[in-house]
Each structure stands twice: as C-alpha cells, then as structure tokens.
Scaffold this motif. Structure first.
Motif, PDB file in Angstrom:
ATOM      1  N   VAL A  25      12.098  71.501  64.039  1.00  0.00           N
ATOM      2  CA  VAL A  25      12.276  70.418  65.304  1.00  0.00           C
ATOM      3  C   VAL A  25      13.716  69.937  65.216  1.00  0.00           C
ATOM      4  N   GLU A  26      13.806  69.008  63.788  1.00  0.00           N
ATOM      5  CA  GLU A  26      15.415  68.622  63.830  1.00  0.00           C
ATOM      6  C   GLU A  26      16.192  69.291  64.424  1.00  0.00           C
ATOM      7  N   GLY A  27      16.266  70.814  63.936  1.00  0.00           N
ATOM      8  CA  GLY A  27      17.101  71.438  64.568  1.00  0.00           C
ATOM      9  C   GLY A  27      17.187  71.729  66.208  1.00  0.00           C
ATOM     10  N   VAL A  28      16.025  71.547  66.636  1.00  0.00           N
ATOM     11  CA  VAL A  28      15.817  71.380  67.950  1.00  0.00           C
ATOM     12  C   VAL A  28      16.393  70.195  68.715  1.00  0.00           C
ATOM     13  N   GLY A  29      16.441  69.462  67.803  1.00  0.00           N
ATOM     14  CA  GLY A  29      17.053  68.535  68.619  1.00  0.00           C
ATOM     15  C   GLY A  29      18.166  68.287  68.979  1.00  0.00           C
ATOM     16  N   ALA A  30      19.081  69.407  67.959  1.00  0.00           N
ATOM     17  CA  ALA A  30      20.190  69.015  68.485  1.00  0.00           C
ATOM     18  C   ALA A  30      20.681  70.011  69.504  1.00  0.00           C
ATOM     19  N   ILE A  31      19.618  70.886  69.701  1.00  0.00           N
ATOM     20  CA  ILE A  31      19.467  72.156  71.436  1.00  0.00           C
ATOM     21  C   ILE A  31      19.437  71.316  72.249  1.00  0.00           C
ATOM     22  N   ALA A  32      18.802  70.010  72.272  1.00  0.00           N
ATOM     23  CA  ALA A  32      18.212  69.577  73.532  1.00  0.00           C
ATOM     24  C   ALA A  32      19.105  68.601  73.693  1.00  0.00           C
ATOM     25  N   GLY A  33      19.694  67.908  72.573  1.00  0.00           N
ATOM     26  CA  GLY A  33      20.372  66.987  73.301  1.00  0.00           C
ATOM     27  C   GLY A  33      22.274  67.390  73.762  1.00  0.00           C
ATOM     28  N   GLY A  34      22.077  69.132  73.141  1.00  0.00           N
ATOM     29  CA  GLY A  34      23.698  69.703  74.152  1.00  0.00           C
ATOM     30  C   GLY A  34      22.999  70.134  75.284  1.00  0.00           C
ATOM     31  N   ALA A  35      21.514  70.509  75.277  1.00  0.00           N
ATOM     32  CA  ALA A  35      21.502  70.695  76.820  1.00  0.00           C
ATOM     33  C   ALA A  35      21.306  69.542  77.880  1.00  0.00           C
ATOM     34  N   THR A  36      21.235  68.392  76.896  1.00  0.00           N
ATOM     35  CA  THR A  36      20.707  67.586  78.229  1.00  0.00           C
ATOM     36  C   THR A  36      22.362  66.517  78.030  1.00  0.00           C
ATOM     37  N   SER A  37      23.391  67.299  77.458  1.00  0.00           N
ATOM     38  CA  SER A  37      24.882  65.752  77.044  1.00  0.00           C
ATOM     39  C   SER A  37      24.666  64.878  76.654  1.00  0.00           C
ATOM     40  N   SER A  38      24.016  65.108  75.957  1.00  0.00           N
ATOM     41  CA  SER A  38      23.691  63.452  75.765  1.00  0.00           C
ATOM     42  C   SER A  38      23.933  63.203  73.569  1.00  0.00           C
ATOM     43  N   SER A  39      24.420  64.600  73.058  1.00  0.00           N
ATOM     44  CA  SER A  39      24.883  64.819  72.002  1.00  0.00           C
ATOM     45  C   SER A  39      23.662  64.839  70.932  1.00  0.00           C
ATOM     46  N   SER A  40      23.623  65.463  70.100  1.00  0.00           N
ATOM     47  CA  SER A  40      22.445  66.273  69.342  1.00  0.00           C
ATOM     48  C   SER A  40      21.358  64.865  68.938  1.00  0.00           C
ATOM     49  N   SER A  41      20.562  65.710  69.292  1.00  0.00           N
ATOM     50  CA  SER A  41      19.061  64.084  69.125  1.00  0.00           C
ATOM     51  C   SER A  41      18.297  64.219  68.135  1.00  0.00           C
ATOM     52  N   THR A  42      18.706  63.451  66.886  1.00  0.00           N
ATOM     53  CA  THR A  42      18.583  63.640  65.225  1.00  0.00           C
ATOM     54  C   THR A  42      17.202  62.619  65.202  1.00  0.00           C
ATOM     55  N   VAL A  43      17.174  62.177  63.758  1.00  0.00           N
ATOM     56  CA  VAL A  43      16.330  61.368  63.363  1.00  0.00           C
ATOM     57  C   VAL A  43      16.520  59.991  63.378  1.00  0.00           C
TER      58      VAL A  43
END
Length: 496
Positions: free
Chosen positions: A341-359
C-alpha cells in the motif's frame, strides 16, 4: 474413534473480547486500545499533519519546471488533502495500522528542486508513479520484506531513535526555537540572536511545557488538549496584537522576523471553499530524450526509489516500535500489505501531482495519544477529505503550536535506544551515524544509508563478514551509488 471428555469451554475475557464488528475488524480491544483513544489519536495525527496542506503547495508551486510552467497553489493544496485522505483511509482499512499518509517532504523537495529542472511537471509526476510501481512490485514479490529482514536489530532500533531526533529537529525548526545563523559555524542557533525573542516561539514553549505536563500526568487526550489550548492562545494573541506572517522581500531579506511561520492563526473570510482538483491525472509518460538523457531519467527514478523505499520502511519501523506493535525483529502485523500500500501511495501522489504520498512520521503524535489501530487512520483520513473544503480552518493551527507535539513524540521515540547494547564498537558507530545523520542532513534515507554502509564496511574489515546478510551487501552497494549519484551522472553525461 473414541474421544476423551470435551474440554471445558474457555471463559470469555471481557477485557479482550471484541465489543462489536468494528472492534473485531480493527482489533481495538485486543491491542489494549479504545474507541475514544483511536478517535483522539486520529485527530491529533491530523492536527500535527495539517500543515502539509499548506507546506506541500509552497514547495511544489514555487518552482517552475524546465518549460517554465508552475503548479497552481490552490490545486496542489486540494490534491494534497485528497491524496492524504484517500491513502490514509486505505492504509488503515487494509493494514489496520495507525500510520497516516501524506506527501513526503523529502521526496517533494527533491522533485521540486532537482527533478523539474530537467523535466516538466507532468513528466516528473510520471517518474514518481514509475517509482511507486517498482516499490509495489518489490513488495508484492517479497523482496522488500526480505531486505527489511536483512537489517540488523540494532539498526532497526537506531532508525527509530534517529526518526525521533529528526521529528524533534523538525519541531524545533518549525517553532523558530532553532534557527539558521547564516554563518558556517555555528550553522544553527537558539531563536533570534541566541534568545527566544518572538511571540510565536514563546507560545511554542508554553504549549510544549503544558503538553509535557499533561502527558507526564497521563491525562487522556493530553496531547490534543495541549494542541487545542496552544491554538486558542495563538488565535487570541493574533487577534490582539496582529503579529502577521514572517516573509521575505524581493532581495531575500526577512520581513517581519517576529511573525508566524507558515500559517497565521486567524480566520479571514469564509471557512468553506470548493476544492479545485484540476491537477488530477496531469501526468506525461512521453519523455523527450532530446532534452533529458536516459541515464538522467534512470538516476532520478533510482533516487526516488531509494528515498521512498527506505524513508517509508524506516518510518514504519519506528512507528510500529512506538505503538508496541513490533516484535523483537521489528516485524509488525500485515507488514507485506503495508509495504504494498505504501507503494500505491507513490502512484496515487504522482497521479494527483501532489508528489509521492507516504507514511508520515507525525503519525507518532497520534500513537503517543493512544492510537493503536487503523481506526485512527480512518478518522485522520476523513478529516483530510473534509479539509479539502475547509482549507481556511486547516490553516488556523500554526506550525509553532504543532511543533510542540513533534518534540513530545521525538522524546518518546528516543527512549527506544535503551534496547541497544553499545559494548561493541562495530555496533556503536553505525548506530551513532544512523541516529545523527538523519536530523543533520534532514533525510531519513541518508541516515539509514550511512548506518547500512558503515555496518557492512566495519563488520567486513574487522573479521565479521560472515555475519553480514547477502542482501545487506547489495543494499550497502546500492546506498554507495545513491550517495555518489551526482558524480555518476557527470561521469556518464546527462545527454546519454
């Protein structure tokens, strides 16, 4: 087949039996928590993380890309809150762990100050997504967990302690208690000219002392009470004296040095605003290799991967230890799912142009308040989603007040160092480097890398090579490349 007498039914233990389906799903009672503690912990985590909705746009929207384009501040803020809310809830539901998500500060700074000087913003976010996809693959195949298991116990503890100091250092900087001197030596100092000379910093001290007393007295909700009290005091002070924000003029000189840092504790205008999600989906995988070389792209992804990979792993290790959810090897429940899921956060952050979302390391504040399950994440995530519509309210909590919670959490995590035996210098030096390099370089990944490389070298050259895991050798070499990525790019040439 003859069987013996039936075993007596085990008497239910009212203190550990789940009270309802939600309790059973999140294992609230089993982990010694309660609904109240989870809700308070989720709220405290949000309060200490809320600044990211303001800080991430400041970092990402303030830098033009290679084409001269910039991101809109409001759009980045909305995308940041959306991604943080969705990923925090997803992580809580999948892993049942109280680790909240938001845009990673080290990663967003690297993207803003290094990556977009070579590619456009949509291309940069595509690279962030590629980094996330690789992390998901490594986690799904078990390789990420294998690398995690190869890390010696002492380094895992050192990572926890280092993150604690890093959290505290962030708090001291955000509060203005520690400031840059502008000189080569000493590079930092106390407040302004060696004293606590501003009202915001003074309120930080008051909030820190008050919160510390409440936590020491084991008052339920002590950290949340301290944060709310500090915020109310800040709002009152701002309403009376109109301190205003600290800023810089066109020449880079500080304007209003006694003002608030990132947020001014005052509500101006309507507290409600509709979020602009125009940046969602703005990614571009068609890289122009005539402007940026293939080697440069590979090094960007490599740097993103190492930063994301080890920052998150180190953060989760520290948080799990602080929540008393990790075993003696540093493993915690549903670790494989957590890494995926932490890796999915990076994908989601890139897809929204908010940078990698992580713990986020600030999750430790909620853990310090008593959060032990993913229910706290659901609370934090919901408030983040609401924050998309209430951006003015989110910005009321000044960073100087939120910084007090970071100091408290840092102190709590520092206590883990008692589990390390420093009798062997082979252990002492790598642990020392891990703990100190993190705050001094403002990077969790740098601290982990310094610890890994020094552990491998010292053990290998002092007759203990057999004690080094093969994977640790690989990671050590990888970190050497990570530290030398600048010269490597120069050696191969950006145009290749």
């Amino acid at each position: 087949m003859t069987t013996g007498p039936a075993a007596p039914a085990r008497e239910a233990r009212p203190d550990t039996e789940p009270r309802n389906a939600v309790d059973r799903f999140f294992e609230i009672t089993k982990r010694g928590s309660s609904f109240g503690a989870e809700i308070r912990g989720g709220l405290v985590t949000f309060v200490t993380m809320a600044y990211i909705v303001i800080l991430n746009p400041i970092i990402l929207s303030g830098t033009p890309d290679v084409a001269g384009d910039v991101l809109d501040f409001g759009q980045v803020g909305a995308a940041t809150a959306l991604t943080a809310g969705v990923m925090t809830i997803l992580f809580g539901l999948v892993t049942r762990l109280p680790f909240a998500f938001a845009a990673g500060l080290g990663i967003n700074a690297f993207v803003a100050f290094s990556v977009v000087g070579q590619v456009t913003w949509p291309e940069a976010m595509a690279l962030v997504m590629i980094n996330g996809a690789i992390i998901v693959l490594l986690a799904a195949t078990g390789l990420r967990k294998a690398i995690f298991d190869a890390v010696p116990f002492q380094l895992k503890i050192a990572i926890t302690v280092g993150i604690g100091l890093f959290i505290a250092f962030i708090g001291f900087i955000n509060s203005g208690f520690v400031t840059a001197t502008g000189a080569s030596s000493p590079p930092v100092g106390l407040g302004v000219n060696g004293s606590v000379a501003t009202v915001p910093t003074l309120l930080f001290v008051v909030t820190l002392v008050l919160t510390g007393i409440l936590v020491a007295l084991r008052v339920k909700g002590g950290m949340l009470i301290g944060l709310i009290t500090g915020t109310v005091l800040a709002v009152i002070v701002e309403a009376i004296w109109h301190i205003g924000a600290r800023g810089f003029d066109a020449e880079g000189n500080v304007v209003n040095p006694g003002g608030w840092g990132l947020t001014v504790p005052a509500l101006n205008g309507s507290p409600v605003s509709l979020p602009d999600l125009g940046l969602v989906g703005q990614v571009d995988f068609t890289f122009d290799l005539s402007k940026v070389g293939a080697v440069a792209l590979v090094m960007i992804v490599f740097t993103l991967l190492f930063t994301n990979f080890f920052d998150a792993m180190g953060t989760m290790t520290g948080l799990a230890k602080e929540a008393d959810l990790a075993d003696e090897n540093g493993d915690f429940p549903r670790i494989k799912s957590a890494l995926i899921v932490e890796g999915v956060g990076a994908i989601a952050g890139g897809a929204t142009s908010s940078s990698s979302s992580t713990v986020f390391i600030e999750s430790g504040s909620g853990i310090g308040e008593g959060a032990r399950t993913g229910l706290a994440n659901v609370v934090t995530g919901i408030v983040f989603l609401i924050a998309m519509f209430l951006t003015p309210l989110t910005s009321i909590v000044p960073t100087e007040i939120a910084a007090a919670a970071l100091i408290i959490v840092g102190a709590m995590m520092m206590a883990q160092i008692r589990h390390i035996d420093f009798g062997d210098f082979r252990v002492l030096l790598p642990v020392f480097l891990t703990v100190t390099v993190m705050p001094l370089t403002y990077s969790i990944a740098n601290g982990i890398g310094a610890g890994f490389v020094s552990w491998v070298i010292i053990h290998a050259l002092s007759g203990q090579a057999r004690r080094i895991s093969p994977l640790l050798w690989v990671v050590g070499v990888g970190f050497l490349i990570f530290f030398a990525r600048g010269p490597i790019e120069m050696l191969f040439g950006a145009g290749l």
